[in-house]
Design an enzyme around this catalytic site. Structure first.
Site, mmCIF file in Angstrom:
data_model
loop_
_atom_site.group_PDB
_atom_site.id
_atom_site.type_symbol
_atom_site.label_atom_id
_atom_site.label_comp_id
_atom_site.label_asym_id
_atom_site.label_seq_id
_atom_site.Cartn_x
_atom_site.Cartn_y
_atom_site.Cartn_z
ATOM 1 N N HIS A 81 47.281 37.164 44.090
ATOM 2 C CA HIS A 81 46.028 36.647 43.576
ATOM 3 C C HIS A 81 46.145 36.968 42.113
ATOM 4 O O HIS A 81 45.467 36.573 41.226
ATOM 5 C CB HIS A 81 44.808 37.437 44.072
ATOM 6 C CG HIS A 81 44.336 36.920 45.512
ATOM 7 N ND1 HIS A 81 43.434 35.994 45.471
ATOM 8 C CD2 HIS A 81 44.863 37.240 46.542
ATOM 9 C CE1 HIS A 81 43.387 35.762 46.914
ATOM 10 N NE2 HIS A 81 44.262 36.543 47.437
ATOM 11 N N ASP A 102 44.911 36.655 33.521
ATOM 12 C CA ASP A 102 44.235 36.663 34.333
ATOM 13 C C ASP A 102 44.840 35.706 35.503
ATOM 14 O O ASP A 102 45.196 34.667 35.186
ATOM 15 C CB ASP A 102 42.680 36.354 34.192
ATOM 16 C CG ASP A 102 41.917 36.832 35.102
ATOM 17 O OD1 ASP A 102 42.020 37.298 36.131
ATOM 18 O OD2 ASP A 102 40.476 36.904 34.963
HETATM 19 C C1 GDG Z 1 41.304 38.717 41.262
HETATM 20 C C2 GDG Z 1 42.439 38.250 40.225
HETATM 21 C C3 GDG Z 1 41.584 35.851 40.689
HETATM 22 C C4 GDG Z 1 31.770 40.211 39.135
HETATM 23 N N1 GDG Z 1 30.638 40.790 38.805
HETATM 24 C C5 GDG Z 1 29.695 40.633 39.643
HETATM 25 C C6 GDG Z 1 30.012 39.820 40.612
HETATM 26 N N2 GDG Z 1 31.504 39.538 40.203
HETATM 27 C C7 GDG Z 1 32.099 38.668 40.998
HETATM 28 C C8 GDG Z 1 32.294 37.334 40.459
HETATM 29 C C9 GDG Z 1 33.613 36.801 40.899
HETATM 30 C C10 GDG Z 1 34.379 38.236 41.315
HETATM 31 O O1 GDG Z 1 33.532 39.086 41.123
HETATM 32 C C11 GDG Z 1 35.555 38.128 40.103
HETATM 33 O O2 GDG Z 1 36.393 37.469 40.302
HETATM 34 P P1 GDG Z 1 37.637 37.189 39.191
HETATM 35 O O3 GDG Z 1 38.426 36.014 39.586
HETATM 36 O O4 GDG Z 1 36.951 36.879 38.038
HETATM 37 O O5 GDG Z 1 38.466 38.562 39.065
HETATM 38 P P2 GDG Z 1 39.298 39.558 39.837
HETATM 39 O O6 GDG Z 1 38.181 40.468 40.703
HETATM 40 O O7 GDG Z 1 39.939 40.587 38.868
HETATM 41 O O8 GDG Z 1 40.010 38.867 41.031
HETATM 42 C C12 GDG Z 1 41.971 36.931 39.764
HETATM 43 C C13 GDG Z 1 40.808 36.533 42.034
HETATM 44 O O9 GDG Z 1 41.367 37.689 42.372
HETATM 45 C C14 GDG Z 1 40.898 35.608 43.110
HETATM 46 O O10 GDG Z 1 42.443 35.196 43.495
HETATM 47 O O11 GDG Z 1 40.792 34.745 40.314
HETATM 48 O O12 GDG Z 1 42.527 36.480 38.542
HETATM 49 O O13 GDG Z 1 42.515 39.106 39.143
HETATM 50 O O14 GDG Z 1 33.430 36.119 42.008
HETATM 51 O O15 GDG Z 1 31.245 36.350 40.667
HETATM 52 N N3 GDG Z 1 29.335 39.593 41.776
HETATM 53 C C15 GDG Z 1 28.024 40.389 41.629
HETATM 54 N N4 GDG Z 1 27.816 40.949 40.859
HETATM 55 C C16 GDG Z 1 28.334 41.617 39.914
HETATM 56 O O16 GDG Z 1 28.036 42.158 38.991
HETATM 57 N N5 GDG Z 1 27.259 39.823 42.677
#
Ligand code: GDG
Length: 725
Positions: free
Chosen positions: A167, A374
């Site tokens: 990921h 990312d």
């Molecule tokens: C890893 C990789 C890759 C965030 N704040 C809140 C909240 N979130 C949710 C978002 C989103 C998720 O968390 C974050 O996903 P990201 O992709 O932006 O980042 P990582 O956590 O670092 O994920 C990344 C991912 O894996 C998938 O393969 O894209 O590059 O680093 O879904 O919505 N949700 C709620 N409240 C929050 O305050 N409910």
């Protein structure tokens, strides 16, 4: 068929905690959980992972309670002690691998105990997976915390079907090489049948590390490991599009939006949502916002930045420092620009409920997603999916995997503060029609390749590796072998053409090594074959004639040396080729220089050709030198008749017309054979397979694409077949 799917990830979609002394189970409706749910056609699927609570805090009966409760939800726990969580999770995973995979070598720590715990916990996960794995299971391992698991499973279950998905980014070789355990990590991954990444760049970086660290080359992304093929590909993860799109109908979201709208009349909203992680570039984003206010003072009192930073990995130092940095910057910028009735930044260091997040996505005029690195970034996609009115602007870092798909965003380099500041301004001042045009294009993409499609796509490709394996690998079946033996028995005139190195004898470290000589067992077997008057047995090799003579002097064998350059016939060596030394004189000095500069490499001069051997060269250097040598040779060779060929850890320069095909063709026409068998492993043997009649038994040794009709895995299998004859 029992088509069980076993998902393996560090965290489960259910998280266990203790509240007021009692165990509490919270489901996370994360995207991955939703996607996997769509794959769960059979009840037989299971998700293996750590439930999020250290086992030292649990009694035996609580553990039992957790197991029972999780099983109801299709999950199974791997219990970890708090020491294991510290060293494996906060340690090796998040303080060694995570920073390096995101190009933060200065944040990376290297601690032996972390590595020990990483191995130990990967073994624990493997043990749990093996409880469920049957012959027909599909096992899907997730992310950088479990890179050793594929190989560990493979060792226990040779035929398991294993997929791995990373990921995070896979870093370029110059970063990856810093990891002390780089070999073991790559070998761990190569236990899988399919390794997936978000983008082709990551696939490319991975393949480069594989060749430079382990010396395994690939053909169009497929790596051959012994008798197995490992496939790699890009699968950009998507989101549950409908879920975000449909939130516009959610009454709770409406209520939140309404309360916000009071504030919105006068202000533009710029939104930032991430886990509080140094890779997400929050401090640099704050600098850019400050510059935006300086450069575009018309937005003072007219715009606010809402920052949601979700606490994450608080037990790692770098994350504690990050929080302090963010809070100092927020307070400095607010102190500098705030008025009695307005403050430029609203900052929350806490998670927000899903409905509120949805409302914020709908509310934001500009979404600011500027990670320094990312793997993908789902927040950017979620914002796009939430804009049912097709307005709003996305400012997106080109260091996020998502930038490859969302090319209609305002793409920025997150380190270029002025560019980000300008992009905020561009987003706010963009016309509605321009916003619509861009947003619709991005929505089309995000709606098309959803998380469900992503997961199905991965599993389909994983299953296809099995079918591909059966297709590309033309293994000689038992029935086919019996038929071959029967045809052999019934034949009066048999021609048997055998390559030597890699076919009758495993490769040794150097062509000159004594270990290359035939064993007594092999000699005996060849003797028995040649004693049968109906057989003409010919060793057809790229080796020098003197070497073949010394290996097989007392045998009644036909010998072909230098791929057909020399033939041993009626007790003497003859050649139909003219030796033209001119080209060799110009090439020899180049090869000598390369040998001198490349420790471990060897150069072999034959009558008609040159070979540069690099089996013993350190893989990284071999890769670089091999490419350089090919370029150099190409520019030095002025004749179309001389070719540069790549074989098993060799580069060979020889006349193109001198190949085993011509030699085999000549032998095949000598008389009317009732049975022809040809076995070989290298590129030169392919010419031989093509030159022989269609009904000849042509057998390739190994797993590569071949023109032969059949394949055997290794030298032992060849010897077994010859023994059967
Ligand atoms: C890893 C990789 C890759 C965030 N704040 C809140 C909240 N979130 C949710 C978002 C989103 C998720 O968390 C974050 O996903 P990201 O992709 O932006 O980042 P990582 O956590 O670092 O994920 C990344 C991912 O894996 C998938 O393969 O894209 O590059 O680093 O879904 O919505 N949700 C709620 N409240 C929050 O305050 N409910």
């Amino acid at each position: 068929m029992n088509d069980k799917l076993i998902i393996v990830s560090t965290r489960l979609p259910v998280s266990v905690s203790r509240v007021d002394g009692k165990l509490r189970f919270d489901s996370s409706a994360g995207g991955l959980a939703t996607a996997i749910h769509s794959l769960k056609k059979s009840k037989d699927s299971v998700w293996v992972g750590w439930p999020g609570i250290a086992s030292d805090d649990l009694t035996r009966s609580e553990k039992q309670q957790i197991t029972t409760e999780l099983q109801k939800r299709g999950c199974y726990p791997v219990f970890l002690t708090s020491d294991q969580v510290d060293a494996f999770y906060s340690g090796y995973s998040n303080s060694t691998l995570w920073p390096l995979f995101h190009y933060f070598p200065r944040e990376a720590t290297f601690v032996d105990d972390y590595w020990r715990a990483y191995q130990e916990v990967n073994a624990l996960f493997t043990k749990t997976v093996l409880k469920f794995a049957t012959r027909d299971s599909k096992i899907w391992v997730h992310d950088y915390q479990l890179m050793l698991v594929p190989r560990m499973i493979r060792t226990a279950q040779k035929d398991a079907l294993i997929g791995f998905f990373l990921h995070t980014p896979f870093p370029s070789f110059e970063i990856f090489r810093l990891i002390p355990e780089r070999e073991m990590l790559l070998e761990g991954l190569l236990g899988a049948d399919m390794i997936g990444f978000h983008t082709y760049d990551y696939v490319h970086y991975f393949l480069t590390s594989i060749v430079k660290v382990l010396g395994h080359e690939n053909s169009l992304g497929t790596i051959r490991i012994g008798d197995r093929l490992v496939h790699t590909d890009a699968f950009p993860i998507g989101i549950d599009y409908k879920k975000f799109e449909n939130e516009s109908k959610n009454r709770k979201v409406h209520a939140i939006l309404k309360s916000f709208n009071v504030l919105r009349v006068k202000t533009k909203i710029i939104l930032s949502v991430d886990r509080a992680d140094y890779t997400k570039g929050i401090p640099a984003r704050l600098d850019a916002f400050e510059q935006f206010l300086e450069r575009y003072p018309q937005y003072v009192k007219k715009a606010v930045l809402l920052i949601i930073a979700v606490p994450s990995r608080g037990d790692v130092d770098a994350y504690r420092d990050l929080r302090a940095t963010i809070e100092q910057k927020v307070s400095r910028i607010n102190g500098r620009f705030a008025t009695i009735d307005w403050s430029p930044i609203t900052y929350r260091y806490q998670p927000v409920p899903f409905e509120e997040l949805s409302a914020l996505y709908r509310l934001a005029d500009v979404m600011l997603v500027t990670p320094l690195r990312d793997g993908m970034n789902l927040v950017a996609k979620e914002y796009v999916a939430s804009r049912s009115n097709h307005d709003g602007a996305l400012v997106l870092s080109d260091m996020a995997g998502a930038a490859i798909e969302l090319t209609d965003a305002l793409l920025v380099n997150p380190n270029n503060t002025t560019q980000v500041a300008d992009a905020i301004h561009d987003g706010l001042s963009m016309t509605r029609s321009e916003q619509h045009k861009r947003m619709k294009k991005m929505q089309a993409r995000v709606a098309e390749y959803t998380i469900e499609k992503w997961a199905q796509d991965f599993i389909t490709e994983l299953k296809a590796t099995k079918t591909r394996k059966n297709k590309t690998i033309k293994s000689l079946t038992e029935d086919q072998e019996n038929e071959l033996i029967q045809k052999y028995d019934n034949a009066e005139k048999r021609l048997i053409l055998l390559d030597y190195d890699g076919t009758l004898k495993e490769f040794s470290s150097s062509p000159r090594s004594r270990r290359s000589e035939p064993t007594n067992k092999l000699r005996k077997m060849l003797k028995v074959l040649t004693q049968d008057k109906r057989n003409k047995v010919v060793i057809i090799s790229g080796r020098k004639k003197n070497t073949l003579s010394s290996y097989f002097k007392d045998h009644n064998l036909g010998l072909i040396a230098e791929h057909g350059g020399w033939m041993f016939d009626l007790g003497r060596w003859i050649s139909h080729s003219k030796n033209t030394p001119d080209w060799k004189n110009s090439i020899r000095p180049i090869l000598k220089t390369f040998v001198a500069r490349t420790p471990g490499s060897e150069f072999e001069e034959k009558d008609f050709s040159f070979v540069w051997h690099y089996r013993l060269v350190q893989p990284n250097l071999a890769y670089v030198r091999k490419e350089a040598l090919k370029t150099k040779l190409k520019s030095a060779l002025h004749s179309d008749e001389i070719g540069i060929f790549e074989g098993q850890k060799i580069i060979e320069v020889k006349p193109k017309r001198m190949n085993k095909g011509a030699a085999a063709n000549k032998l095949a026409r000598e008389t009317k054979w009732d049975f022809i068998l040809a076995i070989g492993d290298d590129y030169t043997d392919e010419d031989m397979f093509l030159a022989l009649p269609h009904n000849a038994y042509t057998i390739n040794v190994g797993m590569q694409d071949t023109n032969a009709r059949f394949q055997l895995s290794n030298v032992d299998e060849v010897l077994r077949l010859l023994h059967a004859l």
